[in-house]
Structures are given as C-alpha cells and as structure tokens.
Write a protein that holds these residues in place. Structure first.
Motif, PDB file in Angstrom:
ATOM      1  N   UNK A   1      20.515  33.588 -13.025  1.00 10.04           N
ATOM      2  CA  UNK A   1      21.872  33.501 -13.564  1.00 10.04           C
ATOM      3  C   UNK A   1      22.844  34.159 -12.603  1.00 10.04           C
ATOM      4  N   UNK A   2      23.943  33.474 -12.302  1.00 14.03           N
ATOM      5  CA  UNK A   2      25.008  33.997 -11.450  1.00 14.03           C
ATOM      6  C   UNK A   2      26.180  34.384 -12.350  1.00 14.03           C
ATOM      7  N   UNK A   3      26.395  35.691 -12.580  1.00 14.12           N
ATOM      8  CA  UNK A   3      27.483  36.112 -13.474  1.00 14.12           C
ATOM      9  C   UNK A   3      28.855  35.673 -12.994  1.00 14.12           C
ATOM     10  N   UNK A   4      29.036  35.513 -11.663  1.00 14.27           N
ATOM     11  CA  UNK A   4      30.344  35.127 -11.136  1.00 14.27           C
ATOM     12  C   UNK A   4      30.707  33.694 -11.465  1.00 14.27           C
ATOM     13  N   UNK A   5      29.793  32.777 -11.182  1.00 17.09           N
ATOM     14  CA  UNK A   5      30.065  31.351 -11.428  1.00 17.09           C
ATOM     15  C   UNK A   5      29.671  30.919 -12.834  1.00 17.09           C
ATOM     16  N   UNK A   6      28.949  31.796 -13.561  1.00 20.00           N
ATOM     17  CA  UNK A   6      28.434  31.499 -14.910  1.00 20.00           C
ATOM     18  C   UNK A   6      27.487  30.299 -14.873  1.00 20.00           C
ATOM     19  N   UNK A   7      26.750  30.184 -13.785  1.00 19.52           N
ATOM     20  CA  UNK A   7      25.791  29.092 -13.659  1.00 19.52           C
ATOM     21  C   UNK A   7      24.369  29.618 -13.868  1.00 19.52           C
ATOM     22  N   UNK A   8      23.637  28.872 -14.680  1.00 19.79           N
ATOM     23  CA  UNK A   8      22.252  29.226 -15.001  1.00 19.79           C
ATOM     24  C   UNK A   8      21.328  28.197 -14.359  1.00 19.79           C
ATOM     25  N   UNK A   9      20.331  28.674 -13.643  1.00 21.43           N
ATOM     26  CA  UNK A   9      19.348  27.805 -13.013  1.00 21.43           C
ATOM     27  C   UNK A   9      17.985  28.065 -13.627  1.00 21.43           C
ATOM     28  N   UNK A  10      17.314  27.006 -14.044  1.00 23.39           N
ATOM     29  CA  UNK A  10      15.964  27.109 -14.579  1.00 23.39           C
ATOM     30  C   UNK A  10      14.968  26.631 -13.535  1.00 23.39           C
ATOM     31  N   UNK A  11      13.792  27.239 -13.537  1.00 19.38           N
ATOM     32  CA  UNK A  11      12.762  26.867 -12.581  1.00 19.38           C
ATOM     33  C   UNK A  11      12.270  25.448 -12.790  1.00 19.38           C
TER      34      UNK A  11
END
Length: 464
Positions: free
Chosen positions: A204-214
């Motif tokens: 999770x990138x708090x700056x861009x609010x983007x969540x990446x799942x494996x």
C-alpha cells in the motif's frame, strides 16, 4: 439456597428444539419431574445440574457464576482431573452448594492455579531449550500476548462486527470490499506486474492511496488481504491504543502486535461474531460448510473458531494450530486446557504431523494428555500455490480440536467413541512425563533416567 431455574430450562429446551419427553430422556429424569423443574415447583439439585453440564456443556455452562448457576459451575469445575481423587464428587458438590462464598473462592483459586500452571509451563520450556535461553523472541512474545488475552480482542471484534453490517453482501464479495475502500478511504486497486507481485500479499502506498495485491493469490486470500487493509485504515486508532496499552518493551514488538491485530480485525470483519457463531453451531462446526458460507479459506475459518470467547456469548472452546513440514508450530492458540509447546517440536503422535504429508484430506483423532483430559482433533494438510515453478509452494497442516465433553457439537467426532481407546500424547518431549513412549526424542528435563548396557529398547534409556 434453593436454585429455581424453570425459565432457563424452558429456554434451553426451546433452543434445542426438544419436547419434554426428549429433554427428560437426555437428563435421565421423568417427564413429570422435568415439568416441576420448569414450573419452579422443584429446585435444581446438584445431580440434575451435573447432568445438564454433561448433556449441554456449551449452552448450560455459558451462563456465568451467578448464584442461580453455582451448581452448574461447580459441577464443571469438579470435572477437572485435578479433583479425580475425591471419594464422592456428588457429595462434595452438595456440600459446596451450601457454602456459596467458599465455592466461589475455590473457583477463583482453581482459575489462578490453572493460570499459574500455564505460566510455569512457559517458563519451563524457555529454560529447557538452550536456543532461547536468553529470553523469548519478539514473535513468541506476541503469540503469548494473544494467548493471555484469550485470543479474543473485544473492542476490535465489536468494531469489526459493526462495520460488517455496513458492507454489501453476505458474505461481501471482493467488489464490495473494493467499493468500500474507495468510497471511505479513497483507495484504488492496482494489479501487480510480473516482477512486483513476487512474494508479496499486499503493498500500500499511503501517498497515492494505491493498493497492490500479489499475483496468484486465491480468491479467499484476496478478500482477506482487502479486509486487512480495511482494518488498518478503519480501526487504526483502536489498534494503536491496544498496542500502546500492551506495555511491550520494544517498537519491534509493538509493530508485530499491530500487524497481528490487523489480521484479527480482518477475520472479524469477514466472519462477524454473532453471525459466525450462530452458523458454526448450526453446522456443528463443519469447516467446509462454514468456509463456503463466508467465502473464507479452511485455515481462516479454523482460526476464527478459536476466537469465539466473547463474555456472555461463548463459542465452543477450541484449540487451533498450524504446523509446517519441519514440525514447527507457526500459529497456535488454545481456549482449552491443552497448551502447545512454545519451544521445540510438538508430540510426534499427534495426528497433525501425518496431515502435513497428506494434503486435502481430513484426519481425526481421539487423544489423551498426561493429565487425563481427552481431546477430539481434526487436522488437514494444505498447500498454498506460489504462482511459479521457481518458488516452492507452502505446505503445512492446520488442526482444530476441543475437549471430548464437547464432542456432540463437533461434527468430526461423529461415530467416535470418546470413552474408547485414545492416543496418548504430550506437549513436548522435554516436559512430557510419560515413562513408556516409544516415540520420545528427548528425556524429560525434571525426571531421572536409567541406562542398562545389557538391554536395548526403542528408546535407549528408561524414564524413572
């Protein structure tokens, strides 16, 4: 003090869906006597109280230590093997009923004794294993923290249950969880690329609010990972307050605790307490039916069953653990009297080790610990795919079990004679007192041994 329980007996019978004749047969009394009890024409006796505990161990014992339940609580307490030497348990129960203040003090002392025994076992294991002679590792401290909390975290569980009621779907789909993350927290999902997805569950990138799942995560794991992110964002203050109040000595341990609490919150969100508890009882704790109902994995479902310890709404007290191919216990919790080895391996006679080698097959076992308490265990070997030939899949087994008195509520005990022959197991060889075990790897630390040079057995020494 006379104990009249008519309304409670009627409520119990209604909950069980029993007629008076069926209820009377279960308790070994006449229908007319049951009718008198239900109409408060006769008080509850110690003998009938004991039968109620035996016939309905969960429903009747889950009523607390109020004066009206003292006989039930004492009957359950005297069932501990610690009191096996009593000449006449029924007479002892009757005498204690006449001394309510003394009875409650005995119950408190018994609870303190059990807590002391658990703490002594933890200390003994730490001293017995030279690898941790310098003290418990941070990971062990967090496991012990959850164990001492009863594996039930009330403020977090209540918050998750409240939030679950706001989500769409029963169970909520992946799309429902994503919609909540975006609407409430401004989080969007970004699928992992070939390289970025290797070896991760969530990023999770708090700056861009983007969540990446494996990559290659099974659907149940994707949902749990999304729920984990929701827990971190929605229950952050609760989690931080619990970690701060834990008084753990290092930032590393507090961070580990927060990660464990986020996982707990995710589990409570996907399997809300009252809904999950009701279905678990209706399905008699059939894991496959439960996991299908809540769209969770086998392991997630087993683990959640071990957390159902809410005051006033108890579930069946279960133990749960996960064991890897090397025999290491990587997850553990017990709401029963069985306590897992914190250091070293588990008993090789326990069926969970066989389950590791036989994935996707449920094995059951009736086992007895050295203290005489019997347990019904279910174990299943699982394989988690890695998504690549270059990365070996993770193989392990999970085990779930309860004390034999709850066998009627555990579908895996069907057809099992809980009074028949049981496999004698122990916690860990270093602490197990059994003198005649052919599977022993080490002698017990507190017992002397004898070696006869003229006699060779399976184990080269005899425990005295």
């Amino acid at each position: 003090m006379a104990d009249y329980v008519g309304s409670d007996l009627r409520a119990l019978r209604a909950t069980q869906g029993l007629g008076q004749a069926d209820m009377a047969a279960r308790l070994g009394i006449s229908v007319s006597y049951l009718s008198q009890l239900e109409n408060d024409l006769r008080p509850l006796t110690a003998a009938v109280a004991a039968r109620l505990v035996e016939a309905f161990p969960l429903d009747w014992s889950d009523r607390g230590l109020t004066p009206g339940r003292r006989a039930v609580s004492l009957a359950h307490l005297l069932g501990d093997p610690l009191f096996d030497g009593l000449d006449d348990p029924k007479r002892a129960l009757k005498l204690l009923e006449r001394q309510p203040a003394l009875a409650e003090r005995i119950a408190q002392l018994h609870a303190s004794w059990r807590a002391m025994q658990e703490r002594r076992s933890m200390d003994d294991e730490a001293l017995a294993d030279s690898a941790v002679a310098g003290g418990r590792l941070p990971w062990e401290r967090i496991r012990d923290w959850f164990h001492e909390a009863g594996n039930y975290i009330h403020p977090l569980d209540m918050a998750a249950e409240a939030l679950a009621s706001e989500l769409s779907g029963d169970p909520p789909r992946e799309a429902d969880l994503l919609a909540y993350l975006e609407a409430r927290h401004g989080v969007t999902l970004q699928e992992a690329g070939e390289a970025a997805g290797e070896g991760i569950l969530r990023s999770f990138d708090p700056g861009t609010r983007r969540l990446t799942l494996g990559r290659a995560l099974p659907p149940e794991t994707r949902r749990f990972t999304l729920a984990n992110q929701i827990a971190l964002l929605s229950f952050g203050t609760i989690i931080a307050d619990i970690a701060s109040a834990s008084k753990l000595p290092s930032a590393e341990e507090r961070n580990l605790l927060e990660a464990g609490l986020a996982n707990y919150g995710a589990s409570a969100l996907l399997m809300p307490y009252e809904r999950f508890r009701a279905r678990a009882r209706a399905f008699r704790h059939d894991i496959d039916r439960l996991r299908e109902s809540f769209a969770t994995s086998f392991e997630q479902t087993c683990h959640r069953l071990s957390t159902l310890q809410r005051p006033g709404a108890l579930g069946v007290p279960f133990f749960f653990c996960r064991v890897d191919m090397a025999g290491n216990i990587t997850k553990r919790h017990s709401a029963t009297r069985l306590q897992f080895a914190r250091f070293g391996g588990a008993c090789p006679l326990w069926i969970v080790h066989e389950a590791v080698a036989i994935p996707d097959r449920v094995l059951v076992q009736l086992a007895e610990m050295p203290d005489g308490v019997r347990y019904v265990s279910m174990a299943k070997g699982l394989v988690k795919p890695s998504g690549s030939y270059a990365r070996p899949p993770r193989r392990y087994a999970v085990a779930l079990g309860c004390e034999a008195e709850h066998a009627g509520a555990f579908v895996y005990a069907d057809g099992m004679d809980v009074r028949g022959t049981a496999t004698p197991i122990g916690g860990t060889c270093r602490l197990c007192p059994r003198p005649d075990c052919d599977q022993r790897a080490f002698p017990p630390t507190e017992r002397p041994i004898s070696v006869d040079p003229h006699l060779r057995r399976f184990v080269p020494y005899r425990v005295l």
